[in-house]
Design a protein around this motif. Structure first.
Motif, PDB file in Angstrom:
ATOM      1  N   GLY A 139       0.807  -1.215   0.000  1.00  0.00           N
ATOM      2  CA  GLY A 139       0.000   0.000   0.000  1.00  0.00           C
ATOM      3  C   GLY A 139       0.833   1.255   0.000  1.00  0.00           C
ATOM      4  N   HIS A 140       1.817   1.322   0.908  1.00  0.00           N
ATOM      5  CA  HIS A 140       2.704   2.476   0.901  1.00  0.00           C
ATOM      6  C   HIS A 140       3.611   2.431  -0.325  1.00  0.00           C
ATOM      7  CE1 HIS A 140       1.655   4.258   4.734  1.00  0.00           C
ATOM      8  NE2 HIS A 140       1.807   3.099   5.361  1.00  0.00           N
ATOM      9  N   THR A 141       3.893   3.594  -0.876  1.00  0.00           N
ATOM     10  CA  THR A 141       4.739   3.666  -2.073  1.00  0.00           C
ATOM     11  C   THR A 141       6.125   4.231  -1.783  1.00  0.00           C
ATOM     12  OG1 THR A 141       3.820   5.842  -2.621  1.00  0.00           O
ATOM     13  CG2 THR A 141       2.749   3.907  -3.591  1.00  0.00           C
ATOM     14  N   LYS A 142       6.335   4.718  -0.564  1.00  0.00           N
ATOM     15  CA  LYS A 142       7.667   5.162  -0.135  1.00  0.00           C
ATOM     16  C   LYS A 142       7.941   4.579   1.242  1.00  0.00           C
ATOM     17  CE  LYS A 142       7.866   9.363  -2.917  1.00  0.00           C
ATOM     18  NZ  LYS A 142       8.094  10.843  -2.934  1.00  0.00           N
ATOM     19  N   ARG A 143       9.171   4.751   1.728  1.00  0.00           N
ATOM     20  CA  ARG A 143       9.571   4.033   2.933  1.00  0.00           C
ATOM     21  C   ARG A 143       8.669   4.349   4.118  1.00  0.00           C
ATOM     22  NH1 ARG A 143      15.004   6.629   5.601  1.00  0.00           N
ATOM     23  NH2 ARG A 143      14.630   8.814   5.066  1.00  0.00           N
ATOM     24  N   VAL A 144       8.366   3.311   4.873  1.00  0.00           N
ATOM     25  CA  VAL A 144       7.434   3.397   5.997  1.00  0.00           C
ATOM     26  C   VAL A 144       8.240   3.781   7.237  1.00  0.00           C
ATOM     27  CG1 VAL A 144       5.567   2.250   7.218  1.00  0.00           C
ATOM     28  CG2 VAL A 144       6.106   1.580   4.861  1.00  0.00           C
ATOM     29  N   LEU A 145       8.337   5.078   7.462  1.00  0.00           N
ATOM     30  CA  LEU A 145       9.251   5.622   8.459  1.00  0.00           C
ATOM     31  C   LEU A 145       8.802   5.394   9.894  1.00  0.00           C
ATOM     32  CD1 LEU A 145       9.934   8.995   6.642  1.00  0.00           C
ATOM     33  CD2 LEU A 145      11.661   7.267   7.137  1.00  0.00           C
ATOM     34  N   TYR A 146       7.481   5.401  10.133  1.00  0.00           N
ATOM     35  CA  TYR A 146       7.001   5.405  11.509  1.00  0.00           C
ATOM     36  C   TYR A 146       5.876   4.407  11.722  1.00  0.00           C
ATOM     37  CZ  TYR A 146       9.853   9.506  11.544  1.00  0.00           C
ATOM     38  OH  TYR A 146      10.924  10.345  11.406  1.00  0.00           O
ATOM     39  N   LEU A 147       5.812   3.909  12.953  1.00  0.00           N
ATOM     40  CA  LEU A 147       4.784   2.966  13.355  1.00  0.00           C
ATOM     41  C   LEU A 147       4.385   3.288  14.787  1.00  0.00           C
ATOM     42  CD1 LEU A 147       4.639  -0.845  12.890  1.00  0.00           C
ATOM     43  CD2 LEU A 147       4.670   0.070  15.204  1.00  0.00           C
ATOM     44  N   ALA A 148       3.068   3.247  15.059  1.00  0.00           N
ATOM     45  CA  ALA A 148       2.557   3.385  16.420  1.00  0.00           C
ATOM     46  C   ALA A 148       1.539   2.286  16.660  1.00  0.00           C
ATOM     47  CB  ALA A 148       1.923   4.760  16.629  1.00  0.00           C
ATOM     48  N   GLN A 149       1.546   1.739  17.881  1.00  0.00           N
ATOM     49  CA  GLN A 149       0.691   0.599  18.222  1.00  0.00           C
ATOM     50  C   GLN A 149      -0.376   1.043  19.208  1.00  0.00           C
ATOM     51  OE1 GLN A 149       3.026  -2.687  19.682  1.00  0.00           O
ATOM     52  NE2 GLN A 149       1.493  -4.207  19.106  1.00  0.00           N
ATOM     53  N   SER A 150      -1.602   0.561  19.027  1.00  0.00           N
ATOM     54  CA  SER A 150      -2.693   0.902  19.925  1.00  0.00           C
ATOM     55  C   SER A 150      -2.460   0.296  21.302  1.00  0.00           C
ATOM     56  CB  SER A 150      -4.024   0.407  19.357  1.00  0.00           C
ATOM     57  OG  SER A 150      -4.012  -0.999  19.216  1.00  0.00           O
ATOM     58  N   PRO A 151      -3.092   0.843  22.354  1.00  0.00           N
ATOM     59  CA  PRO A 151      -2.874   0.319  23.710  1.00  0.00           C
ATOM     60  C   PRO A 151      -3.205  -1.163  23.868  1.00  0.00           C
ATOM     61  CG  PRO A 151      -3.867   2.479  23.838  1.00  0.00           C
ATOM     62  CD  PRO A 151      -3.875   2.097  22.378  1.00  0.00           C
ATOM     63  N   ASP A 152      -4.179  -1.679  23.104  1.00  0.00           N
ATOM     64  CA  ASP A 152      -4.485  -3.113  23.217  1.00  0.00           C
ATOM     65  C   ASP A 152      -3.567  -3.972  22.360  1.00  0.00           C
ATOM     66  OD1 ASP A 152      -5.392  -2.769  20.620  1.00  0.00           O
ATOM     67  OD2 ASP A 152      -7.473  -3.301  21.034  1.00  0.00           O
ATOM     68  N   GLY A 153      -2.683  -3.321  21.599  1.00  0.00           N
ATOM     69  CA  GLY A 153      -1.690  -4.037  20.819  1.00  0.00           C
ATOM     70  C   GLY A 153      -2.169  -4.608  19.506  1.00  0.00           C
ATOM     71  N   ALA A 154      -3.460  -4.508  19.197  1.00  0.00           N
ATOM     72  CA  ALA A 154      -4.009  -5.177  18.016  1.00  0.00           C
ATOM     73  C   ALA A 154      -3.862  -4.366  16.739  1.00  0.00           C
ATOM     74  CB  ALA A 154      -5.481  -5.504  18.244  1.00  0.00           C
ATOM     75  N   THR A 155      -3.920  -3.044  16.849  1.00  0.00           N
ATOM     76  CA  THR A 155      -3.914  -2.173  15.676  1.00  0.00           C
ATOM     77  C   THR A 155      -2.620  -1.377  15.620  1.00  0.00           C
ATOM     78  OG1 THR A 155      -6.319  -1.954  15.776  1.00  0.00           O
ATOM     79  CG2 THR A 155      -5.138  -0.296  14.503  1.00  0.00           C
ATOM     80  N   VAL A 156      -2.083  -1.205  14.418  1.00  0.00           N
ATOM     81  CA  VAL A 156      -0.922  -0.337  14.242  1.00  0.00           C
ATOM     82  C   VAL A 156      -1.256   0.721  13.198  1.00  0.00           C
ATOM     83  CG1 VAL A 156       0.748  -2.104  14.907  1.00  0.00           C
ATOM     84  CG2 VAL A 156       0.160  -1.818  12.490  1.00  0.00           C
ATOM     85  N   ALA A 157      -0.663   1.882  13.385  1.00  0.00           N
ATOM     86  CA  ALA A 157      -0.739   2.954  12.388  1.00  0.00           C
ATOM     87  C   ALA A 157       0.647   3.142  11.814  1.00  0.00           C
ATOM     88  CB  ALA A 157      -1.238   4.250  13.025  1.00  0.00           C
TER      89      ALA A 157
END
Length: 310
Positions: free
Chosen positions: A229-247
């Motif tokens: 989906g991303h077309t350039k480098r995926v620089l950052y990641l954040a995880q939800s408090p329940d650990g199931a979802t990432v942005a």
């Protein structure tokens, strides 16, 4: 929230999501009460930009281009560094405290992974202003900058680290002994790593040359899902408090939300790699100021980002 005439270079929530630490290009670190949009205090201990932050209880730990790591007490009205860790020879670009708050992993543009043990190089109990120059372990297996760091939530002393473009590996470490447990070539620059809550899977984001997101099964390190989906480098990641979802935030100026891990309340296994139907297919386009520089998620599901690219 933060418009101080300075470029934001890092963001990090405290453990209860009430305070946000904000690193600036000037070397300052600000602490914000986000509920009232109020800056509580500013720490001016670094001489160059603060690129990475983490919390250890009430202590804010910051890593900078000045090659130093500072530990500051966020409760003090005019905080100064309680202790300084100074062993990297280039910018500190990765920083994570272990779940039990006894060990700090730091990665640098010098290709080094350093492990600091708070029992021998204390963050708070040493004489104020003390500088420690000798980490517990100095690990030099990576051949590029070490930005991606993640502690297993299920196994003590288990750390995953990822190397940059000239390295491309995810390595597993026993941090008590400093022993490398395994190494896996991902074929792409490793930008971020996060574990599933049960420690049986992990997700990594990548840059050159694939720019994708991968879910892995641990300890086999076999890929479970490839999230394009991303077309350039995926620089950052954040995880939800329940650990199931990432942005994830990338150089393509989008943020994407992924449902990658099983939530604790689920009784049946759910498919991996679900791109949530949020904001036109789970992405935000044309971010203000361009590429996101930092990304953080808090309990209500809000996403915080800042506006300066590497």
């Amino acid at each position: 929230l933060c418009d101080a005439g300075d470029s934001v270079t890092a963001v990090r929530w405290d453990s209860d999501g009430r305070q946000l630490a904000v690193g600036l290009a000037s070397g300052a670190v600000q602490l914000w009460d986000t509920a009232h949009s109020r800056c509580l205090r500013t720490m001016n201990s670094h001489s160059r930009r603060v690129g990475v932050l983490d919390w250890n209880g009430a202590v804010v730990t910051s890593g900078s281009r000045d090659k130093r790591i500072h530990n500051c007490d966020a409760r003090v009205p005019r905080p100064t560094p309680l202790t300084t860790y100074y062993a990297h020879t280039q910018e500190v670009c990765g920083l994570r405290w272990s779940p039990d708050a006894t060990q700090l992993a730091s990665g640098g543009n010098d290709n080094l992974l350093l492990l600091w043990d708070a029992r021998y190089t204390p963050a708070v109990s040493a004489p104020a202003g003390r500088v420690f120059r000798r980490p517990l372990h100095r690990l030099d297996a990576h051949n590029a900058a070490v930005k991606a760091l993640a502690w297993s939530p299920a196994a003590s002393n288990l750390l995953a680290s990822g190397g940059g473009t000239d390295d491309r590996t995810i390595r597993m470490w026993n941090t008590q002994t400093g022993t490398q447990l395994s190494s896996h070539d991902t074929k792409s620059q490793v930008c971020n790593i996060a574990w599933a809550p049960d420690g049986r899977e992990l997700v990594s984001t990548h840059g050159y040359s694939q720019n994708h997101v991968i879910v892995w099964r641990y300890p086999q390190m076999s890929p479970i899902a490839l999230l394009p989906g991303h077309t350039k480098r995926v620089l950052y990641l954040a995880q939800s408090p329940d650990g199931a979802t990432v942005a994830t935030a990338a150089g393509d100026e989008t943020i994407r939300f992924w449902d990658v891990f099983e939530r604790p309340e689920r009784t049946a296994r759910q498919p991996h790699a679900g791109l949530l139907n949020i904001h036109a297919g789970g992405r935000l386009q044309h971010l203000p100021g361009g590429i996101a520089r930092g990304l953080a998620m808090t309990a209500p599901g809000a996403v915080v980002l800042d506006d300066l690219a590497h």
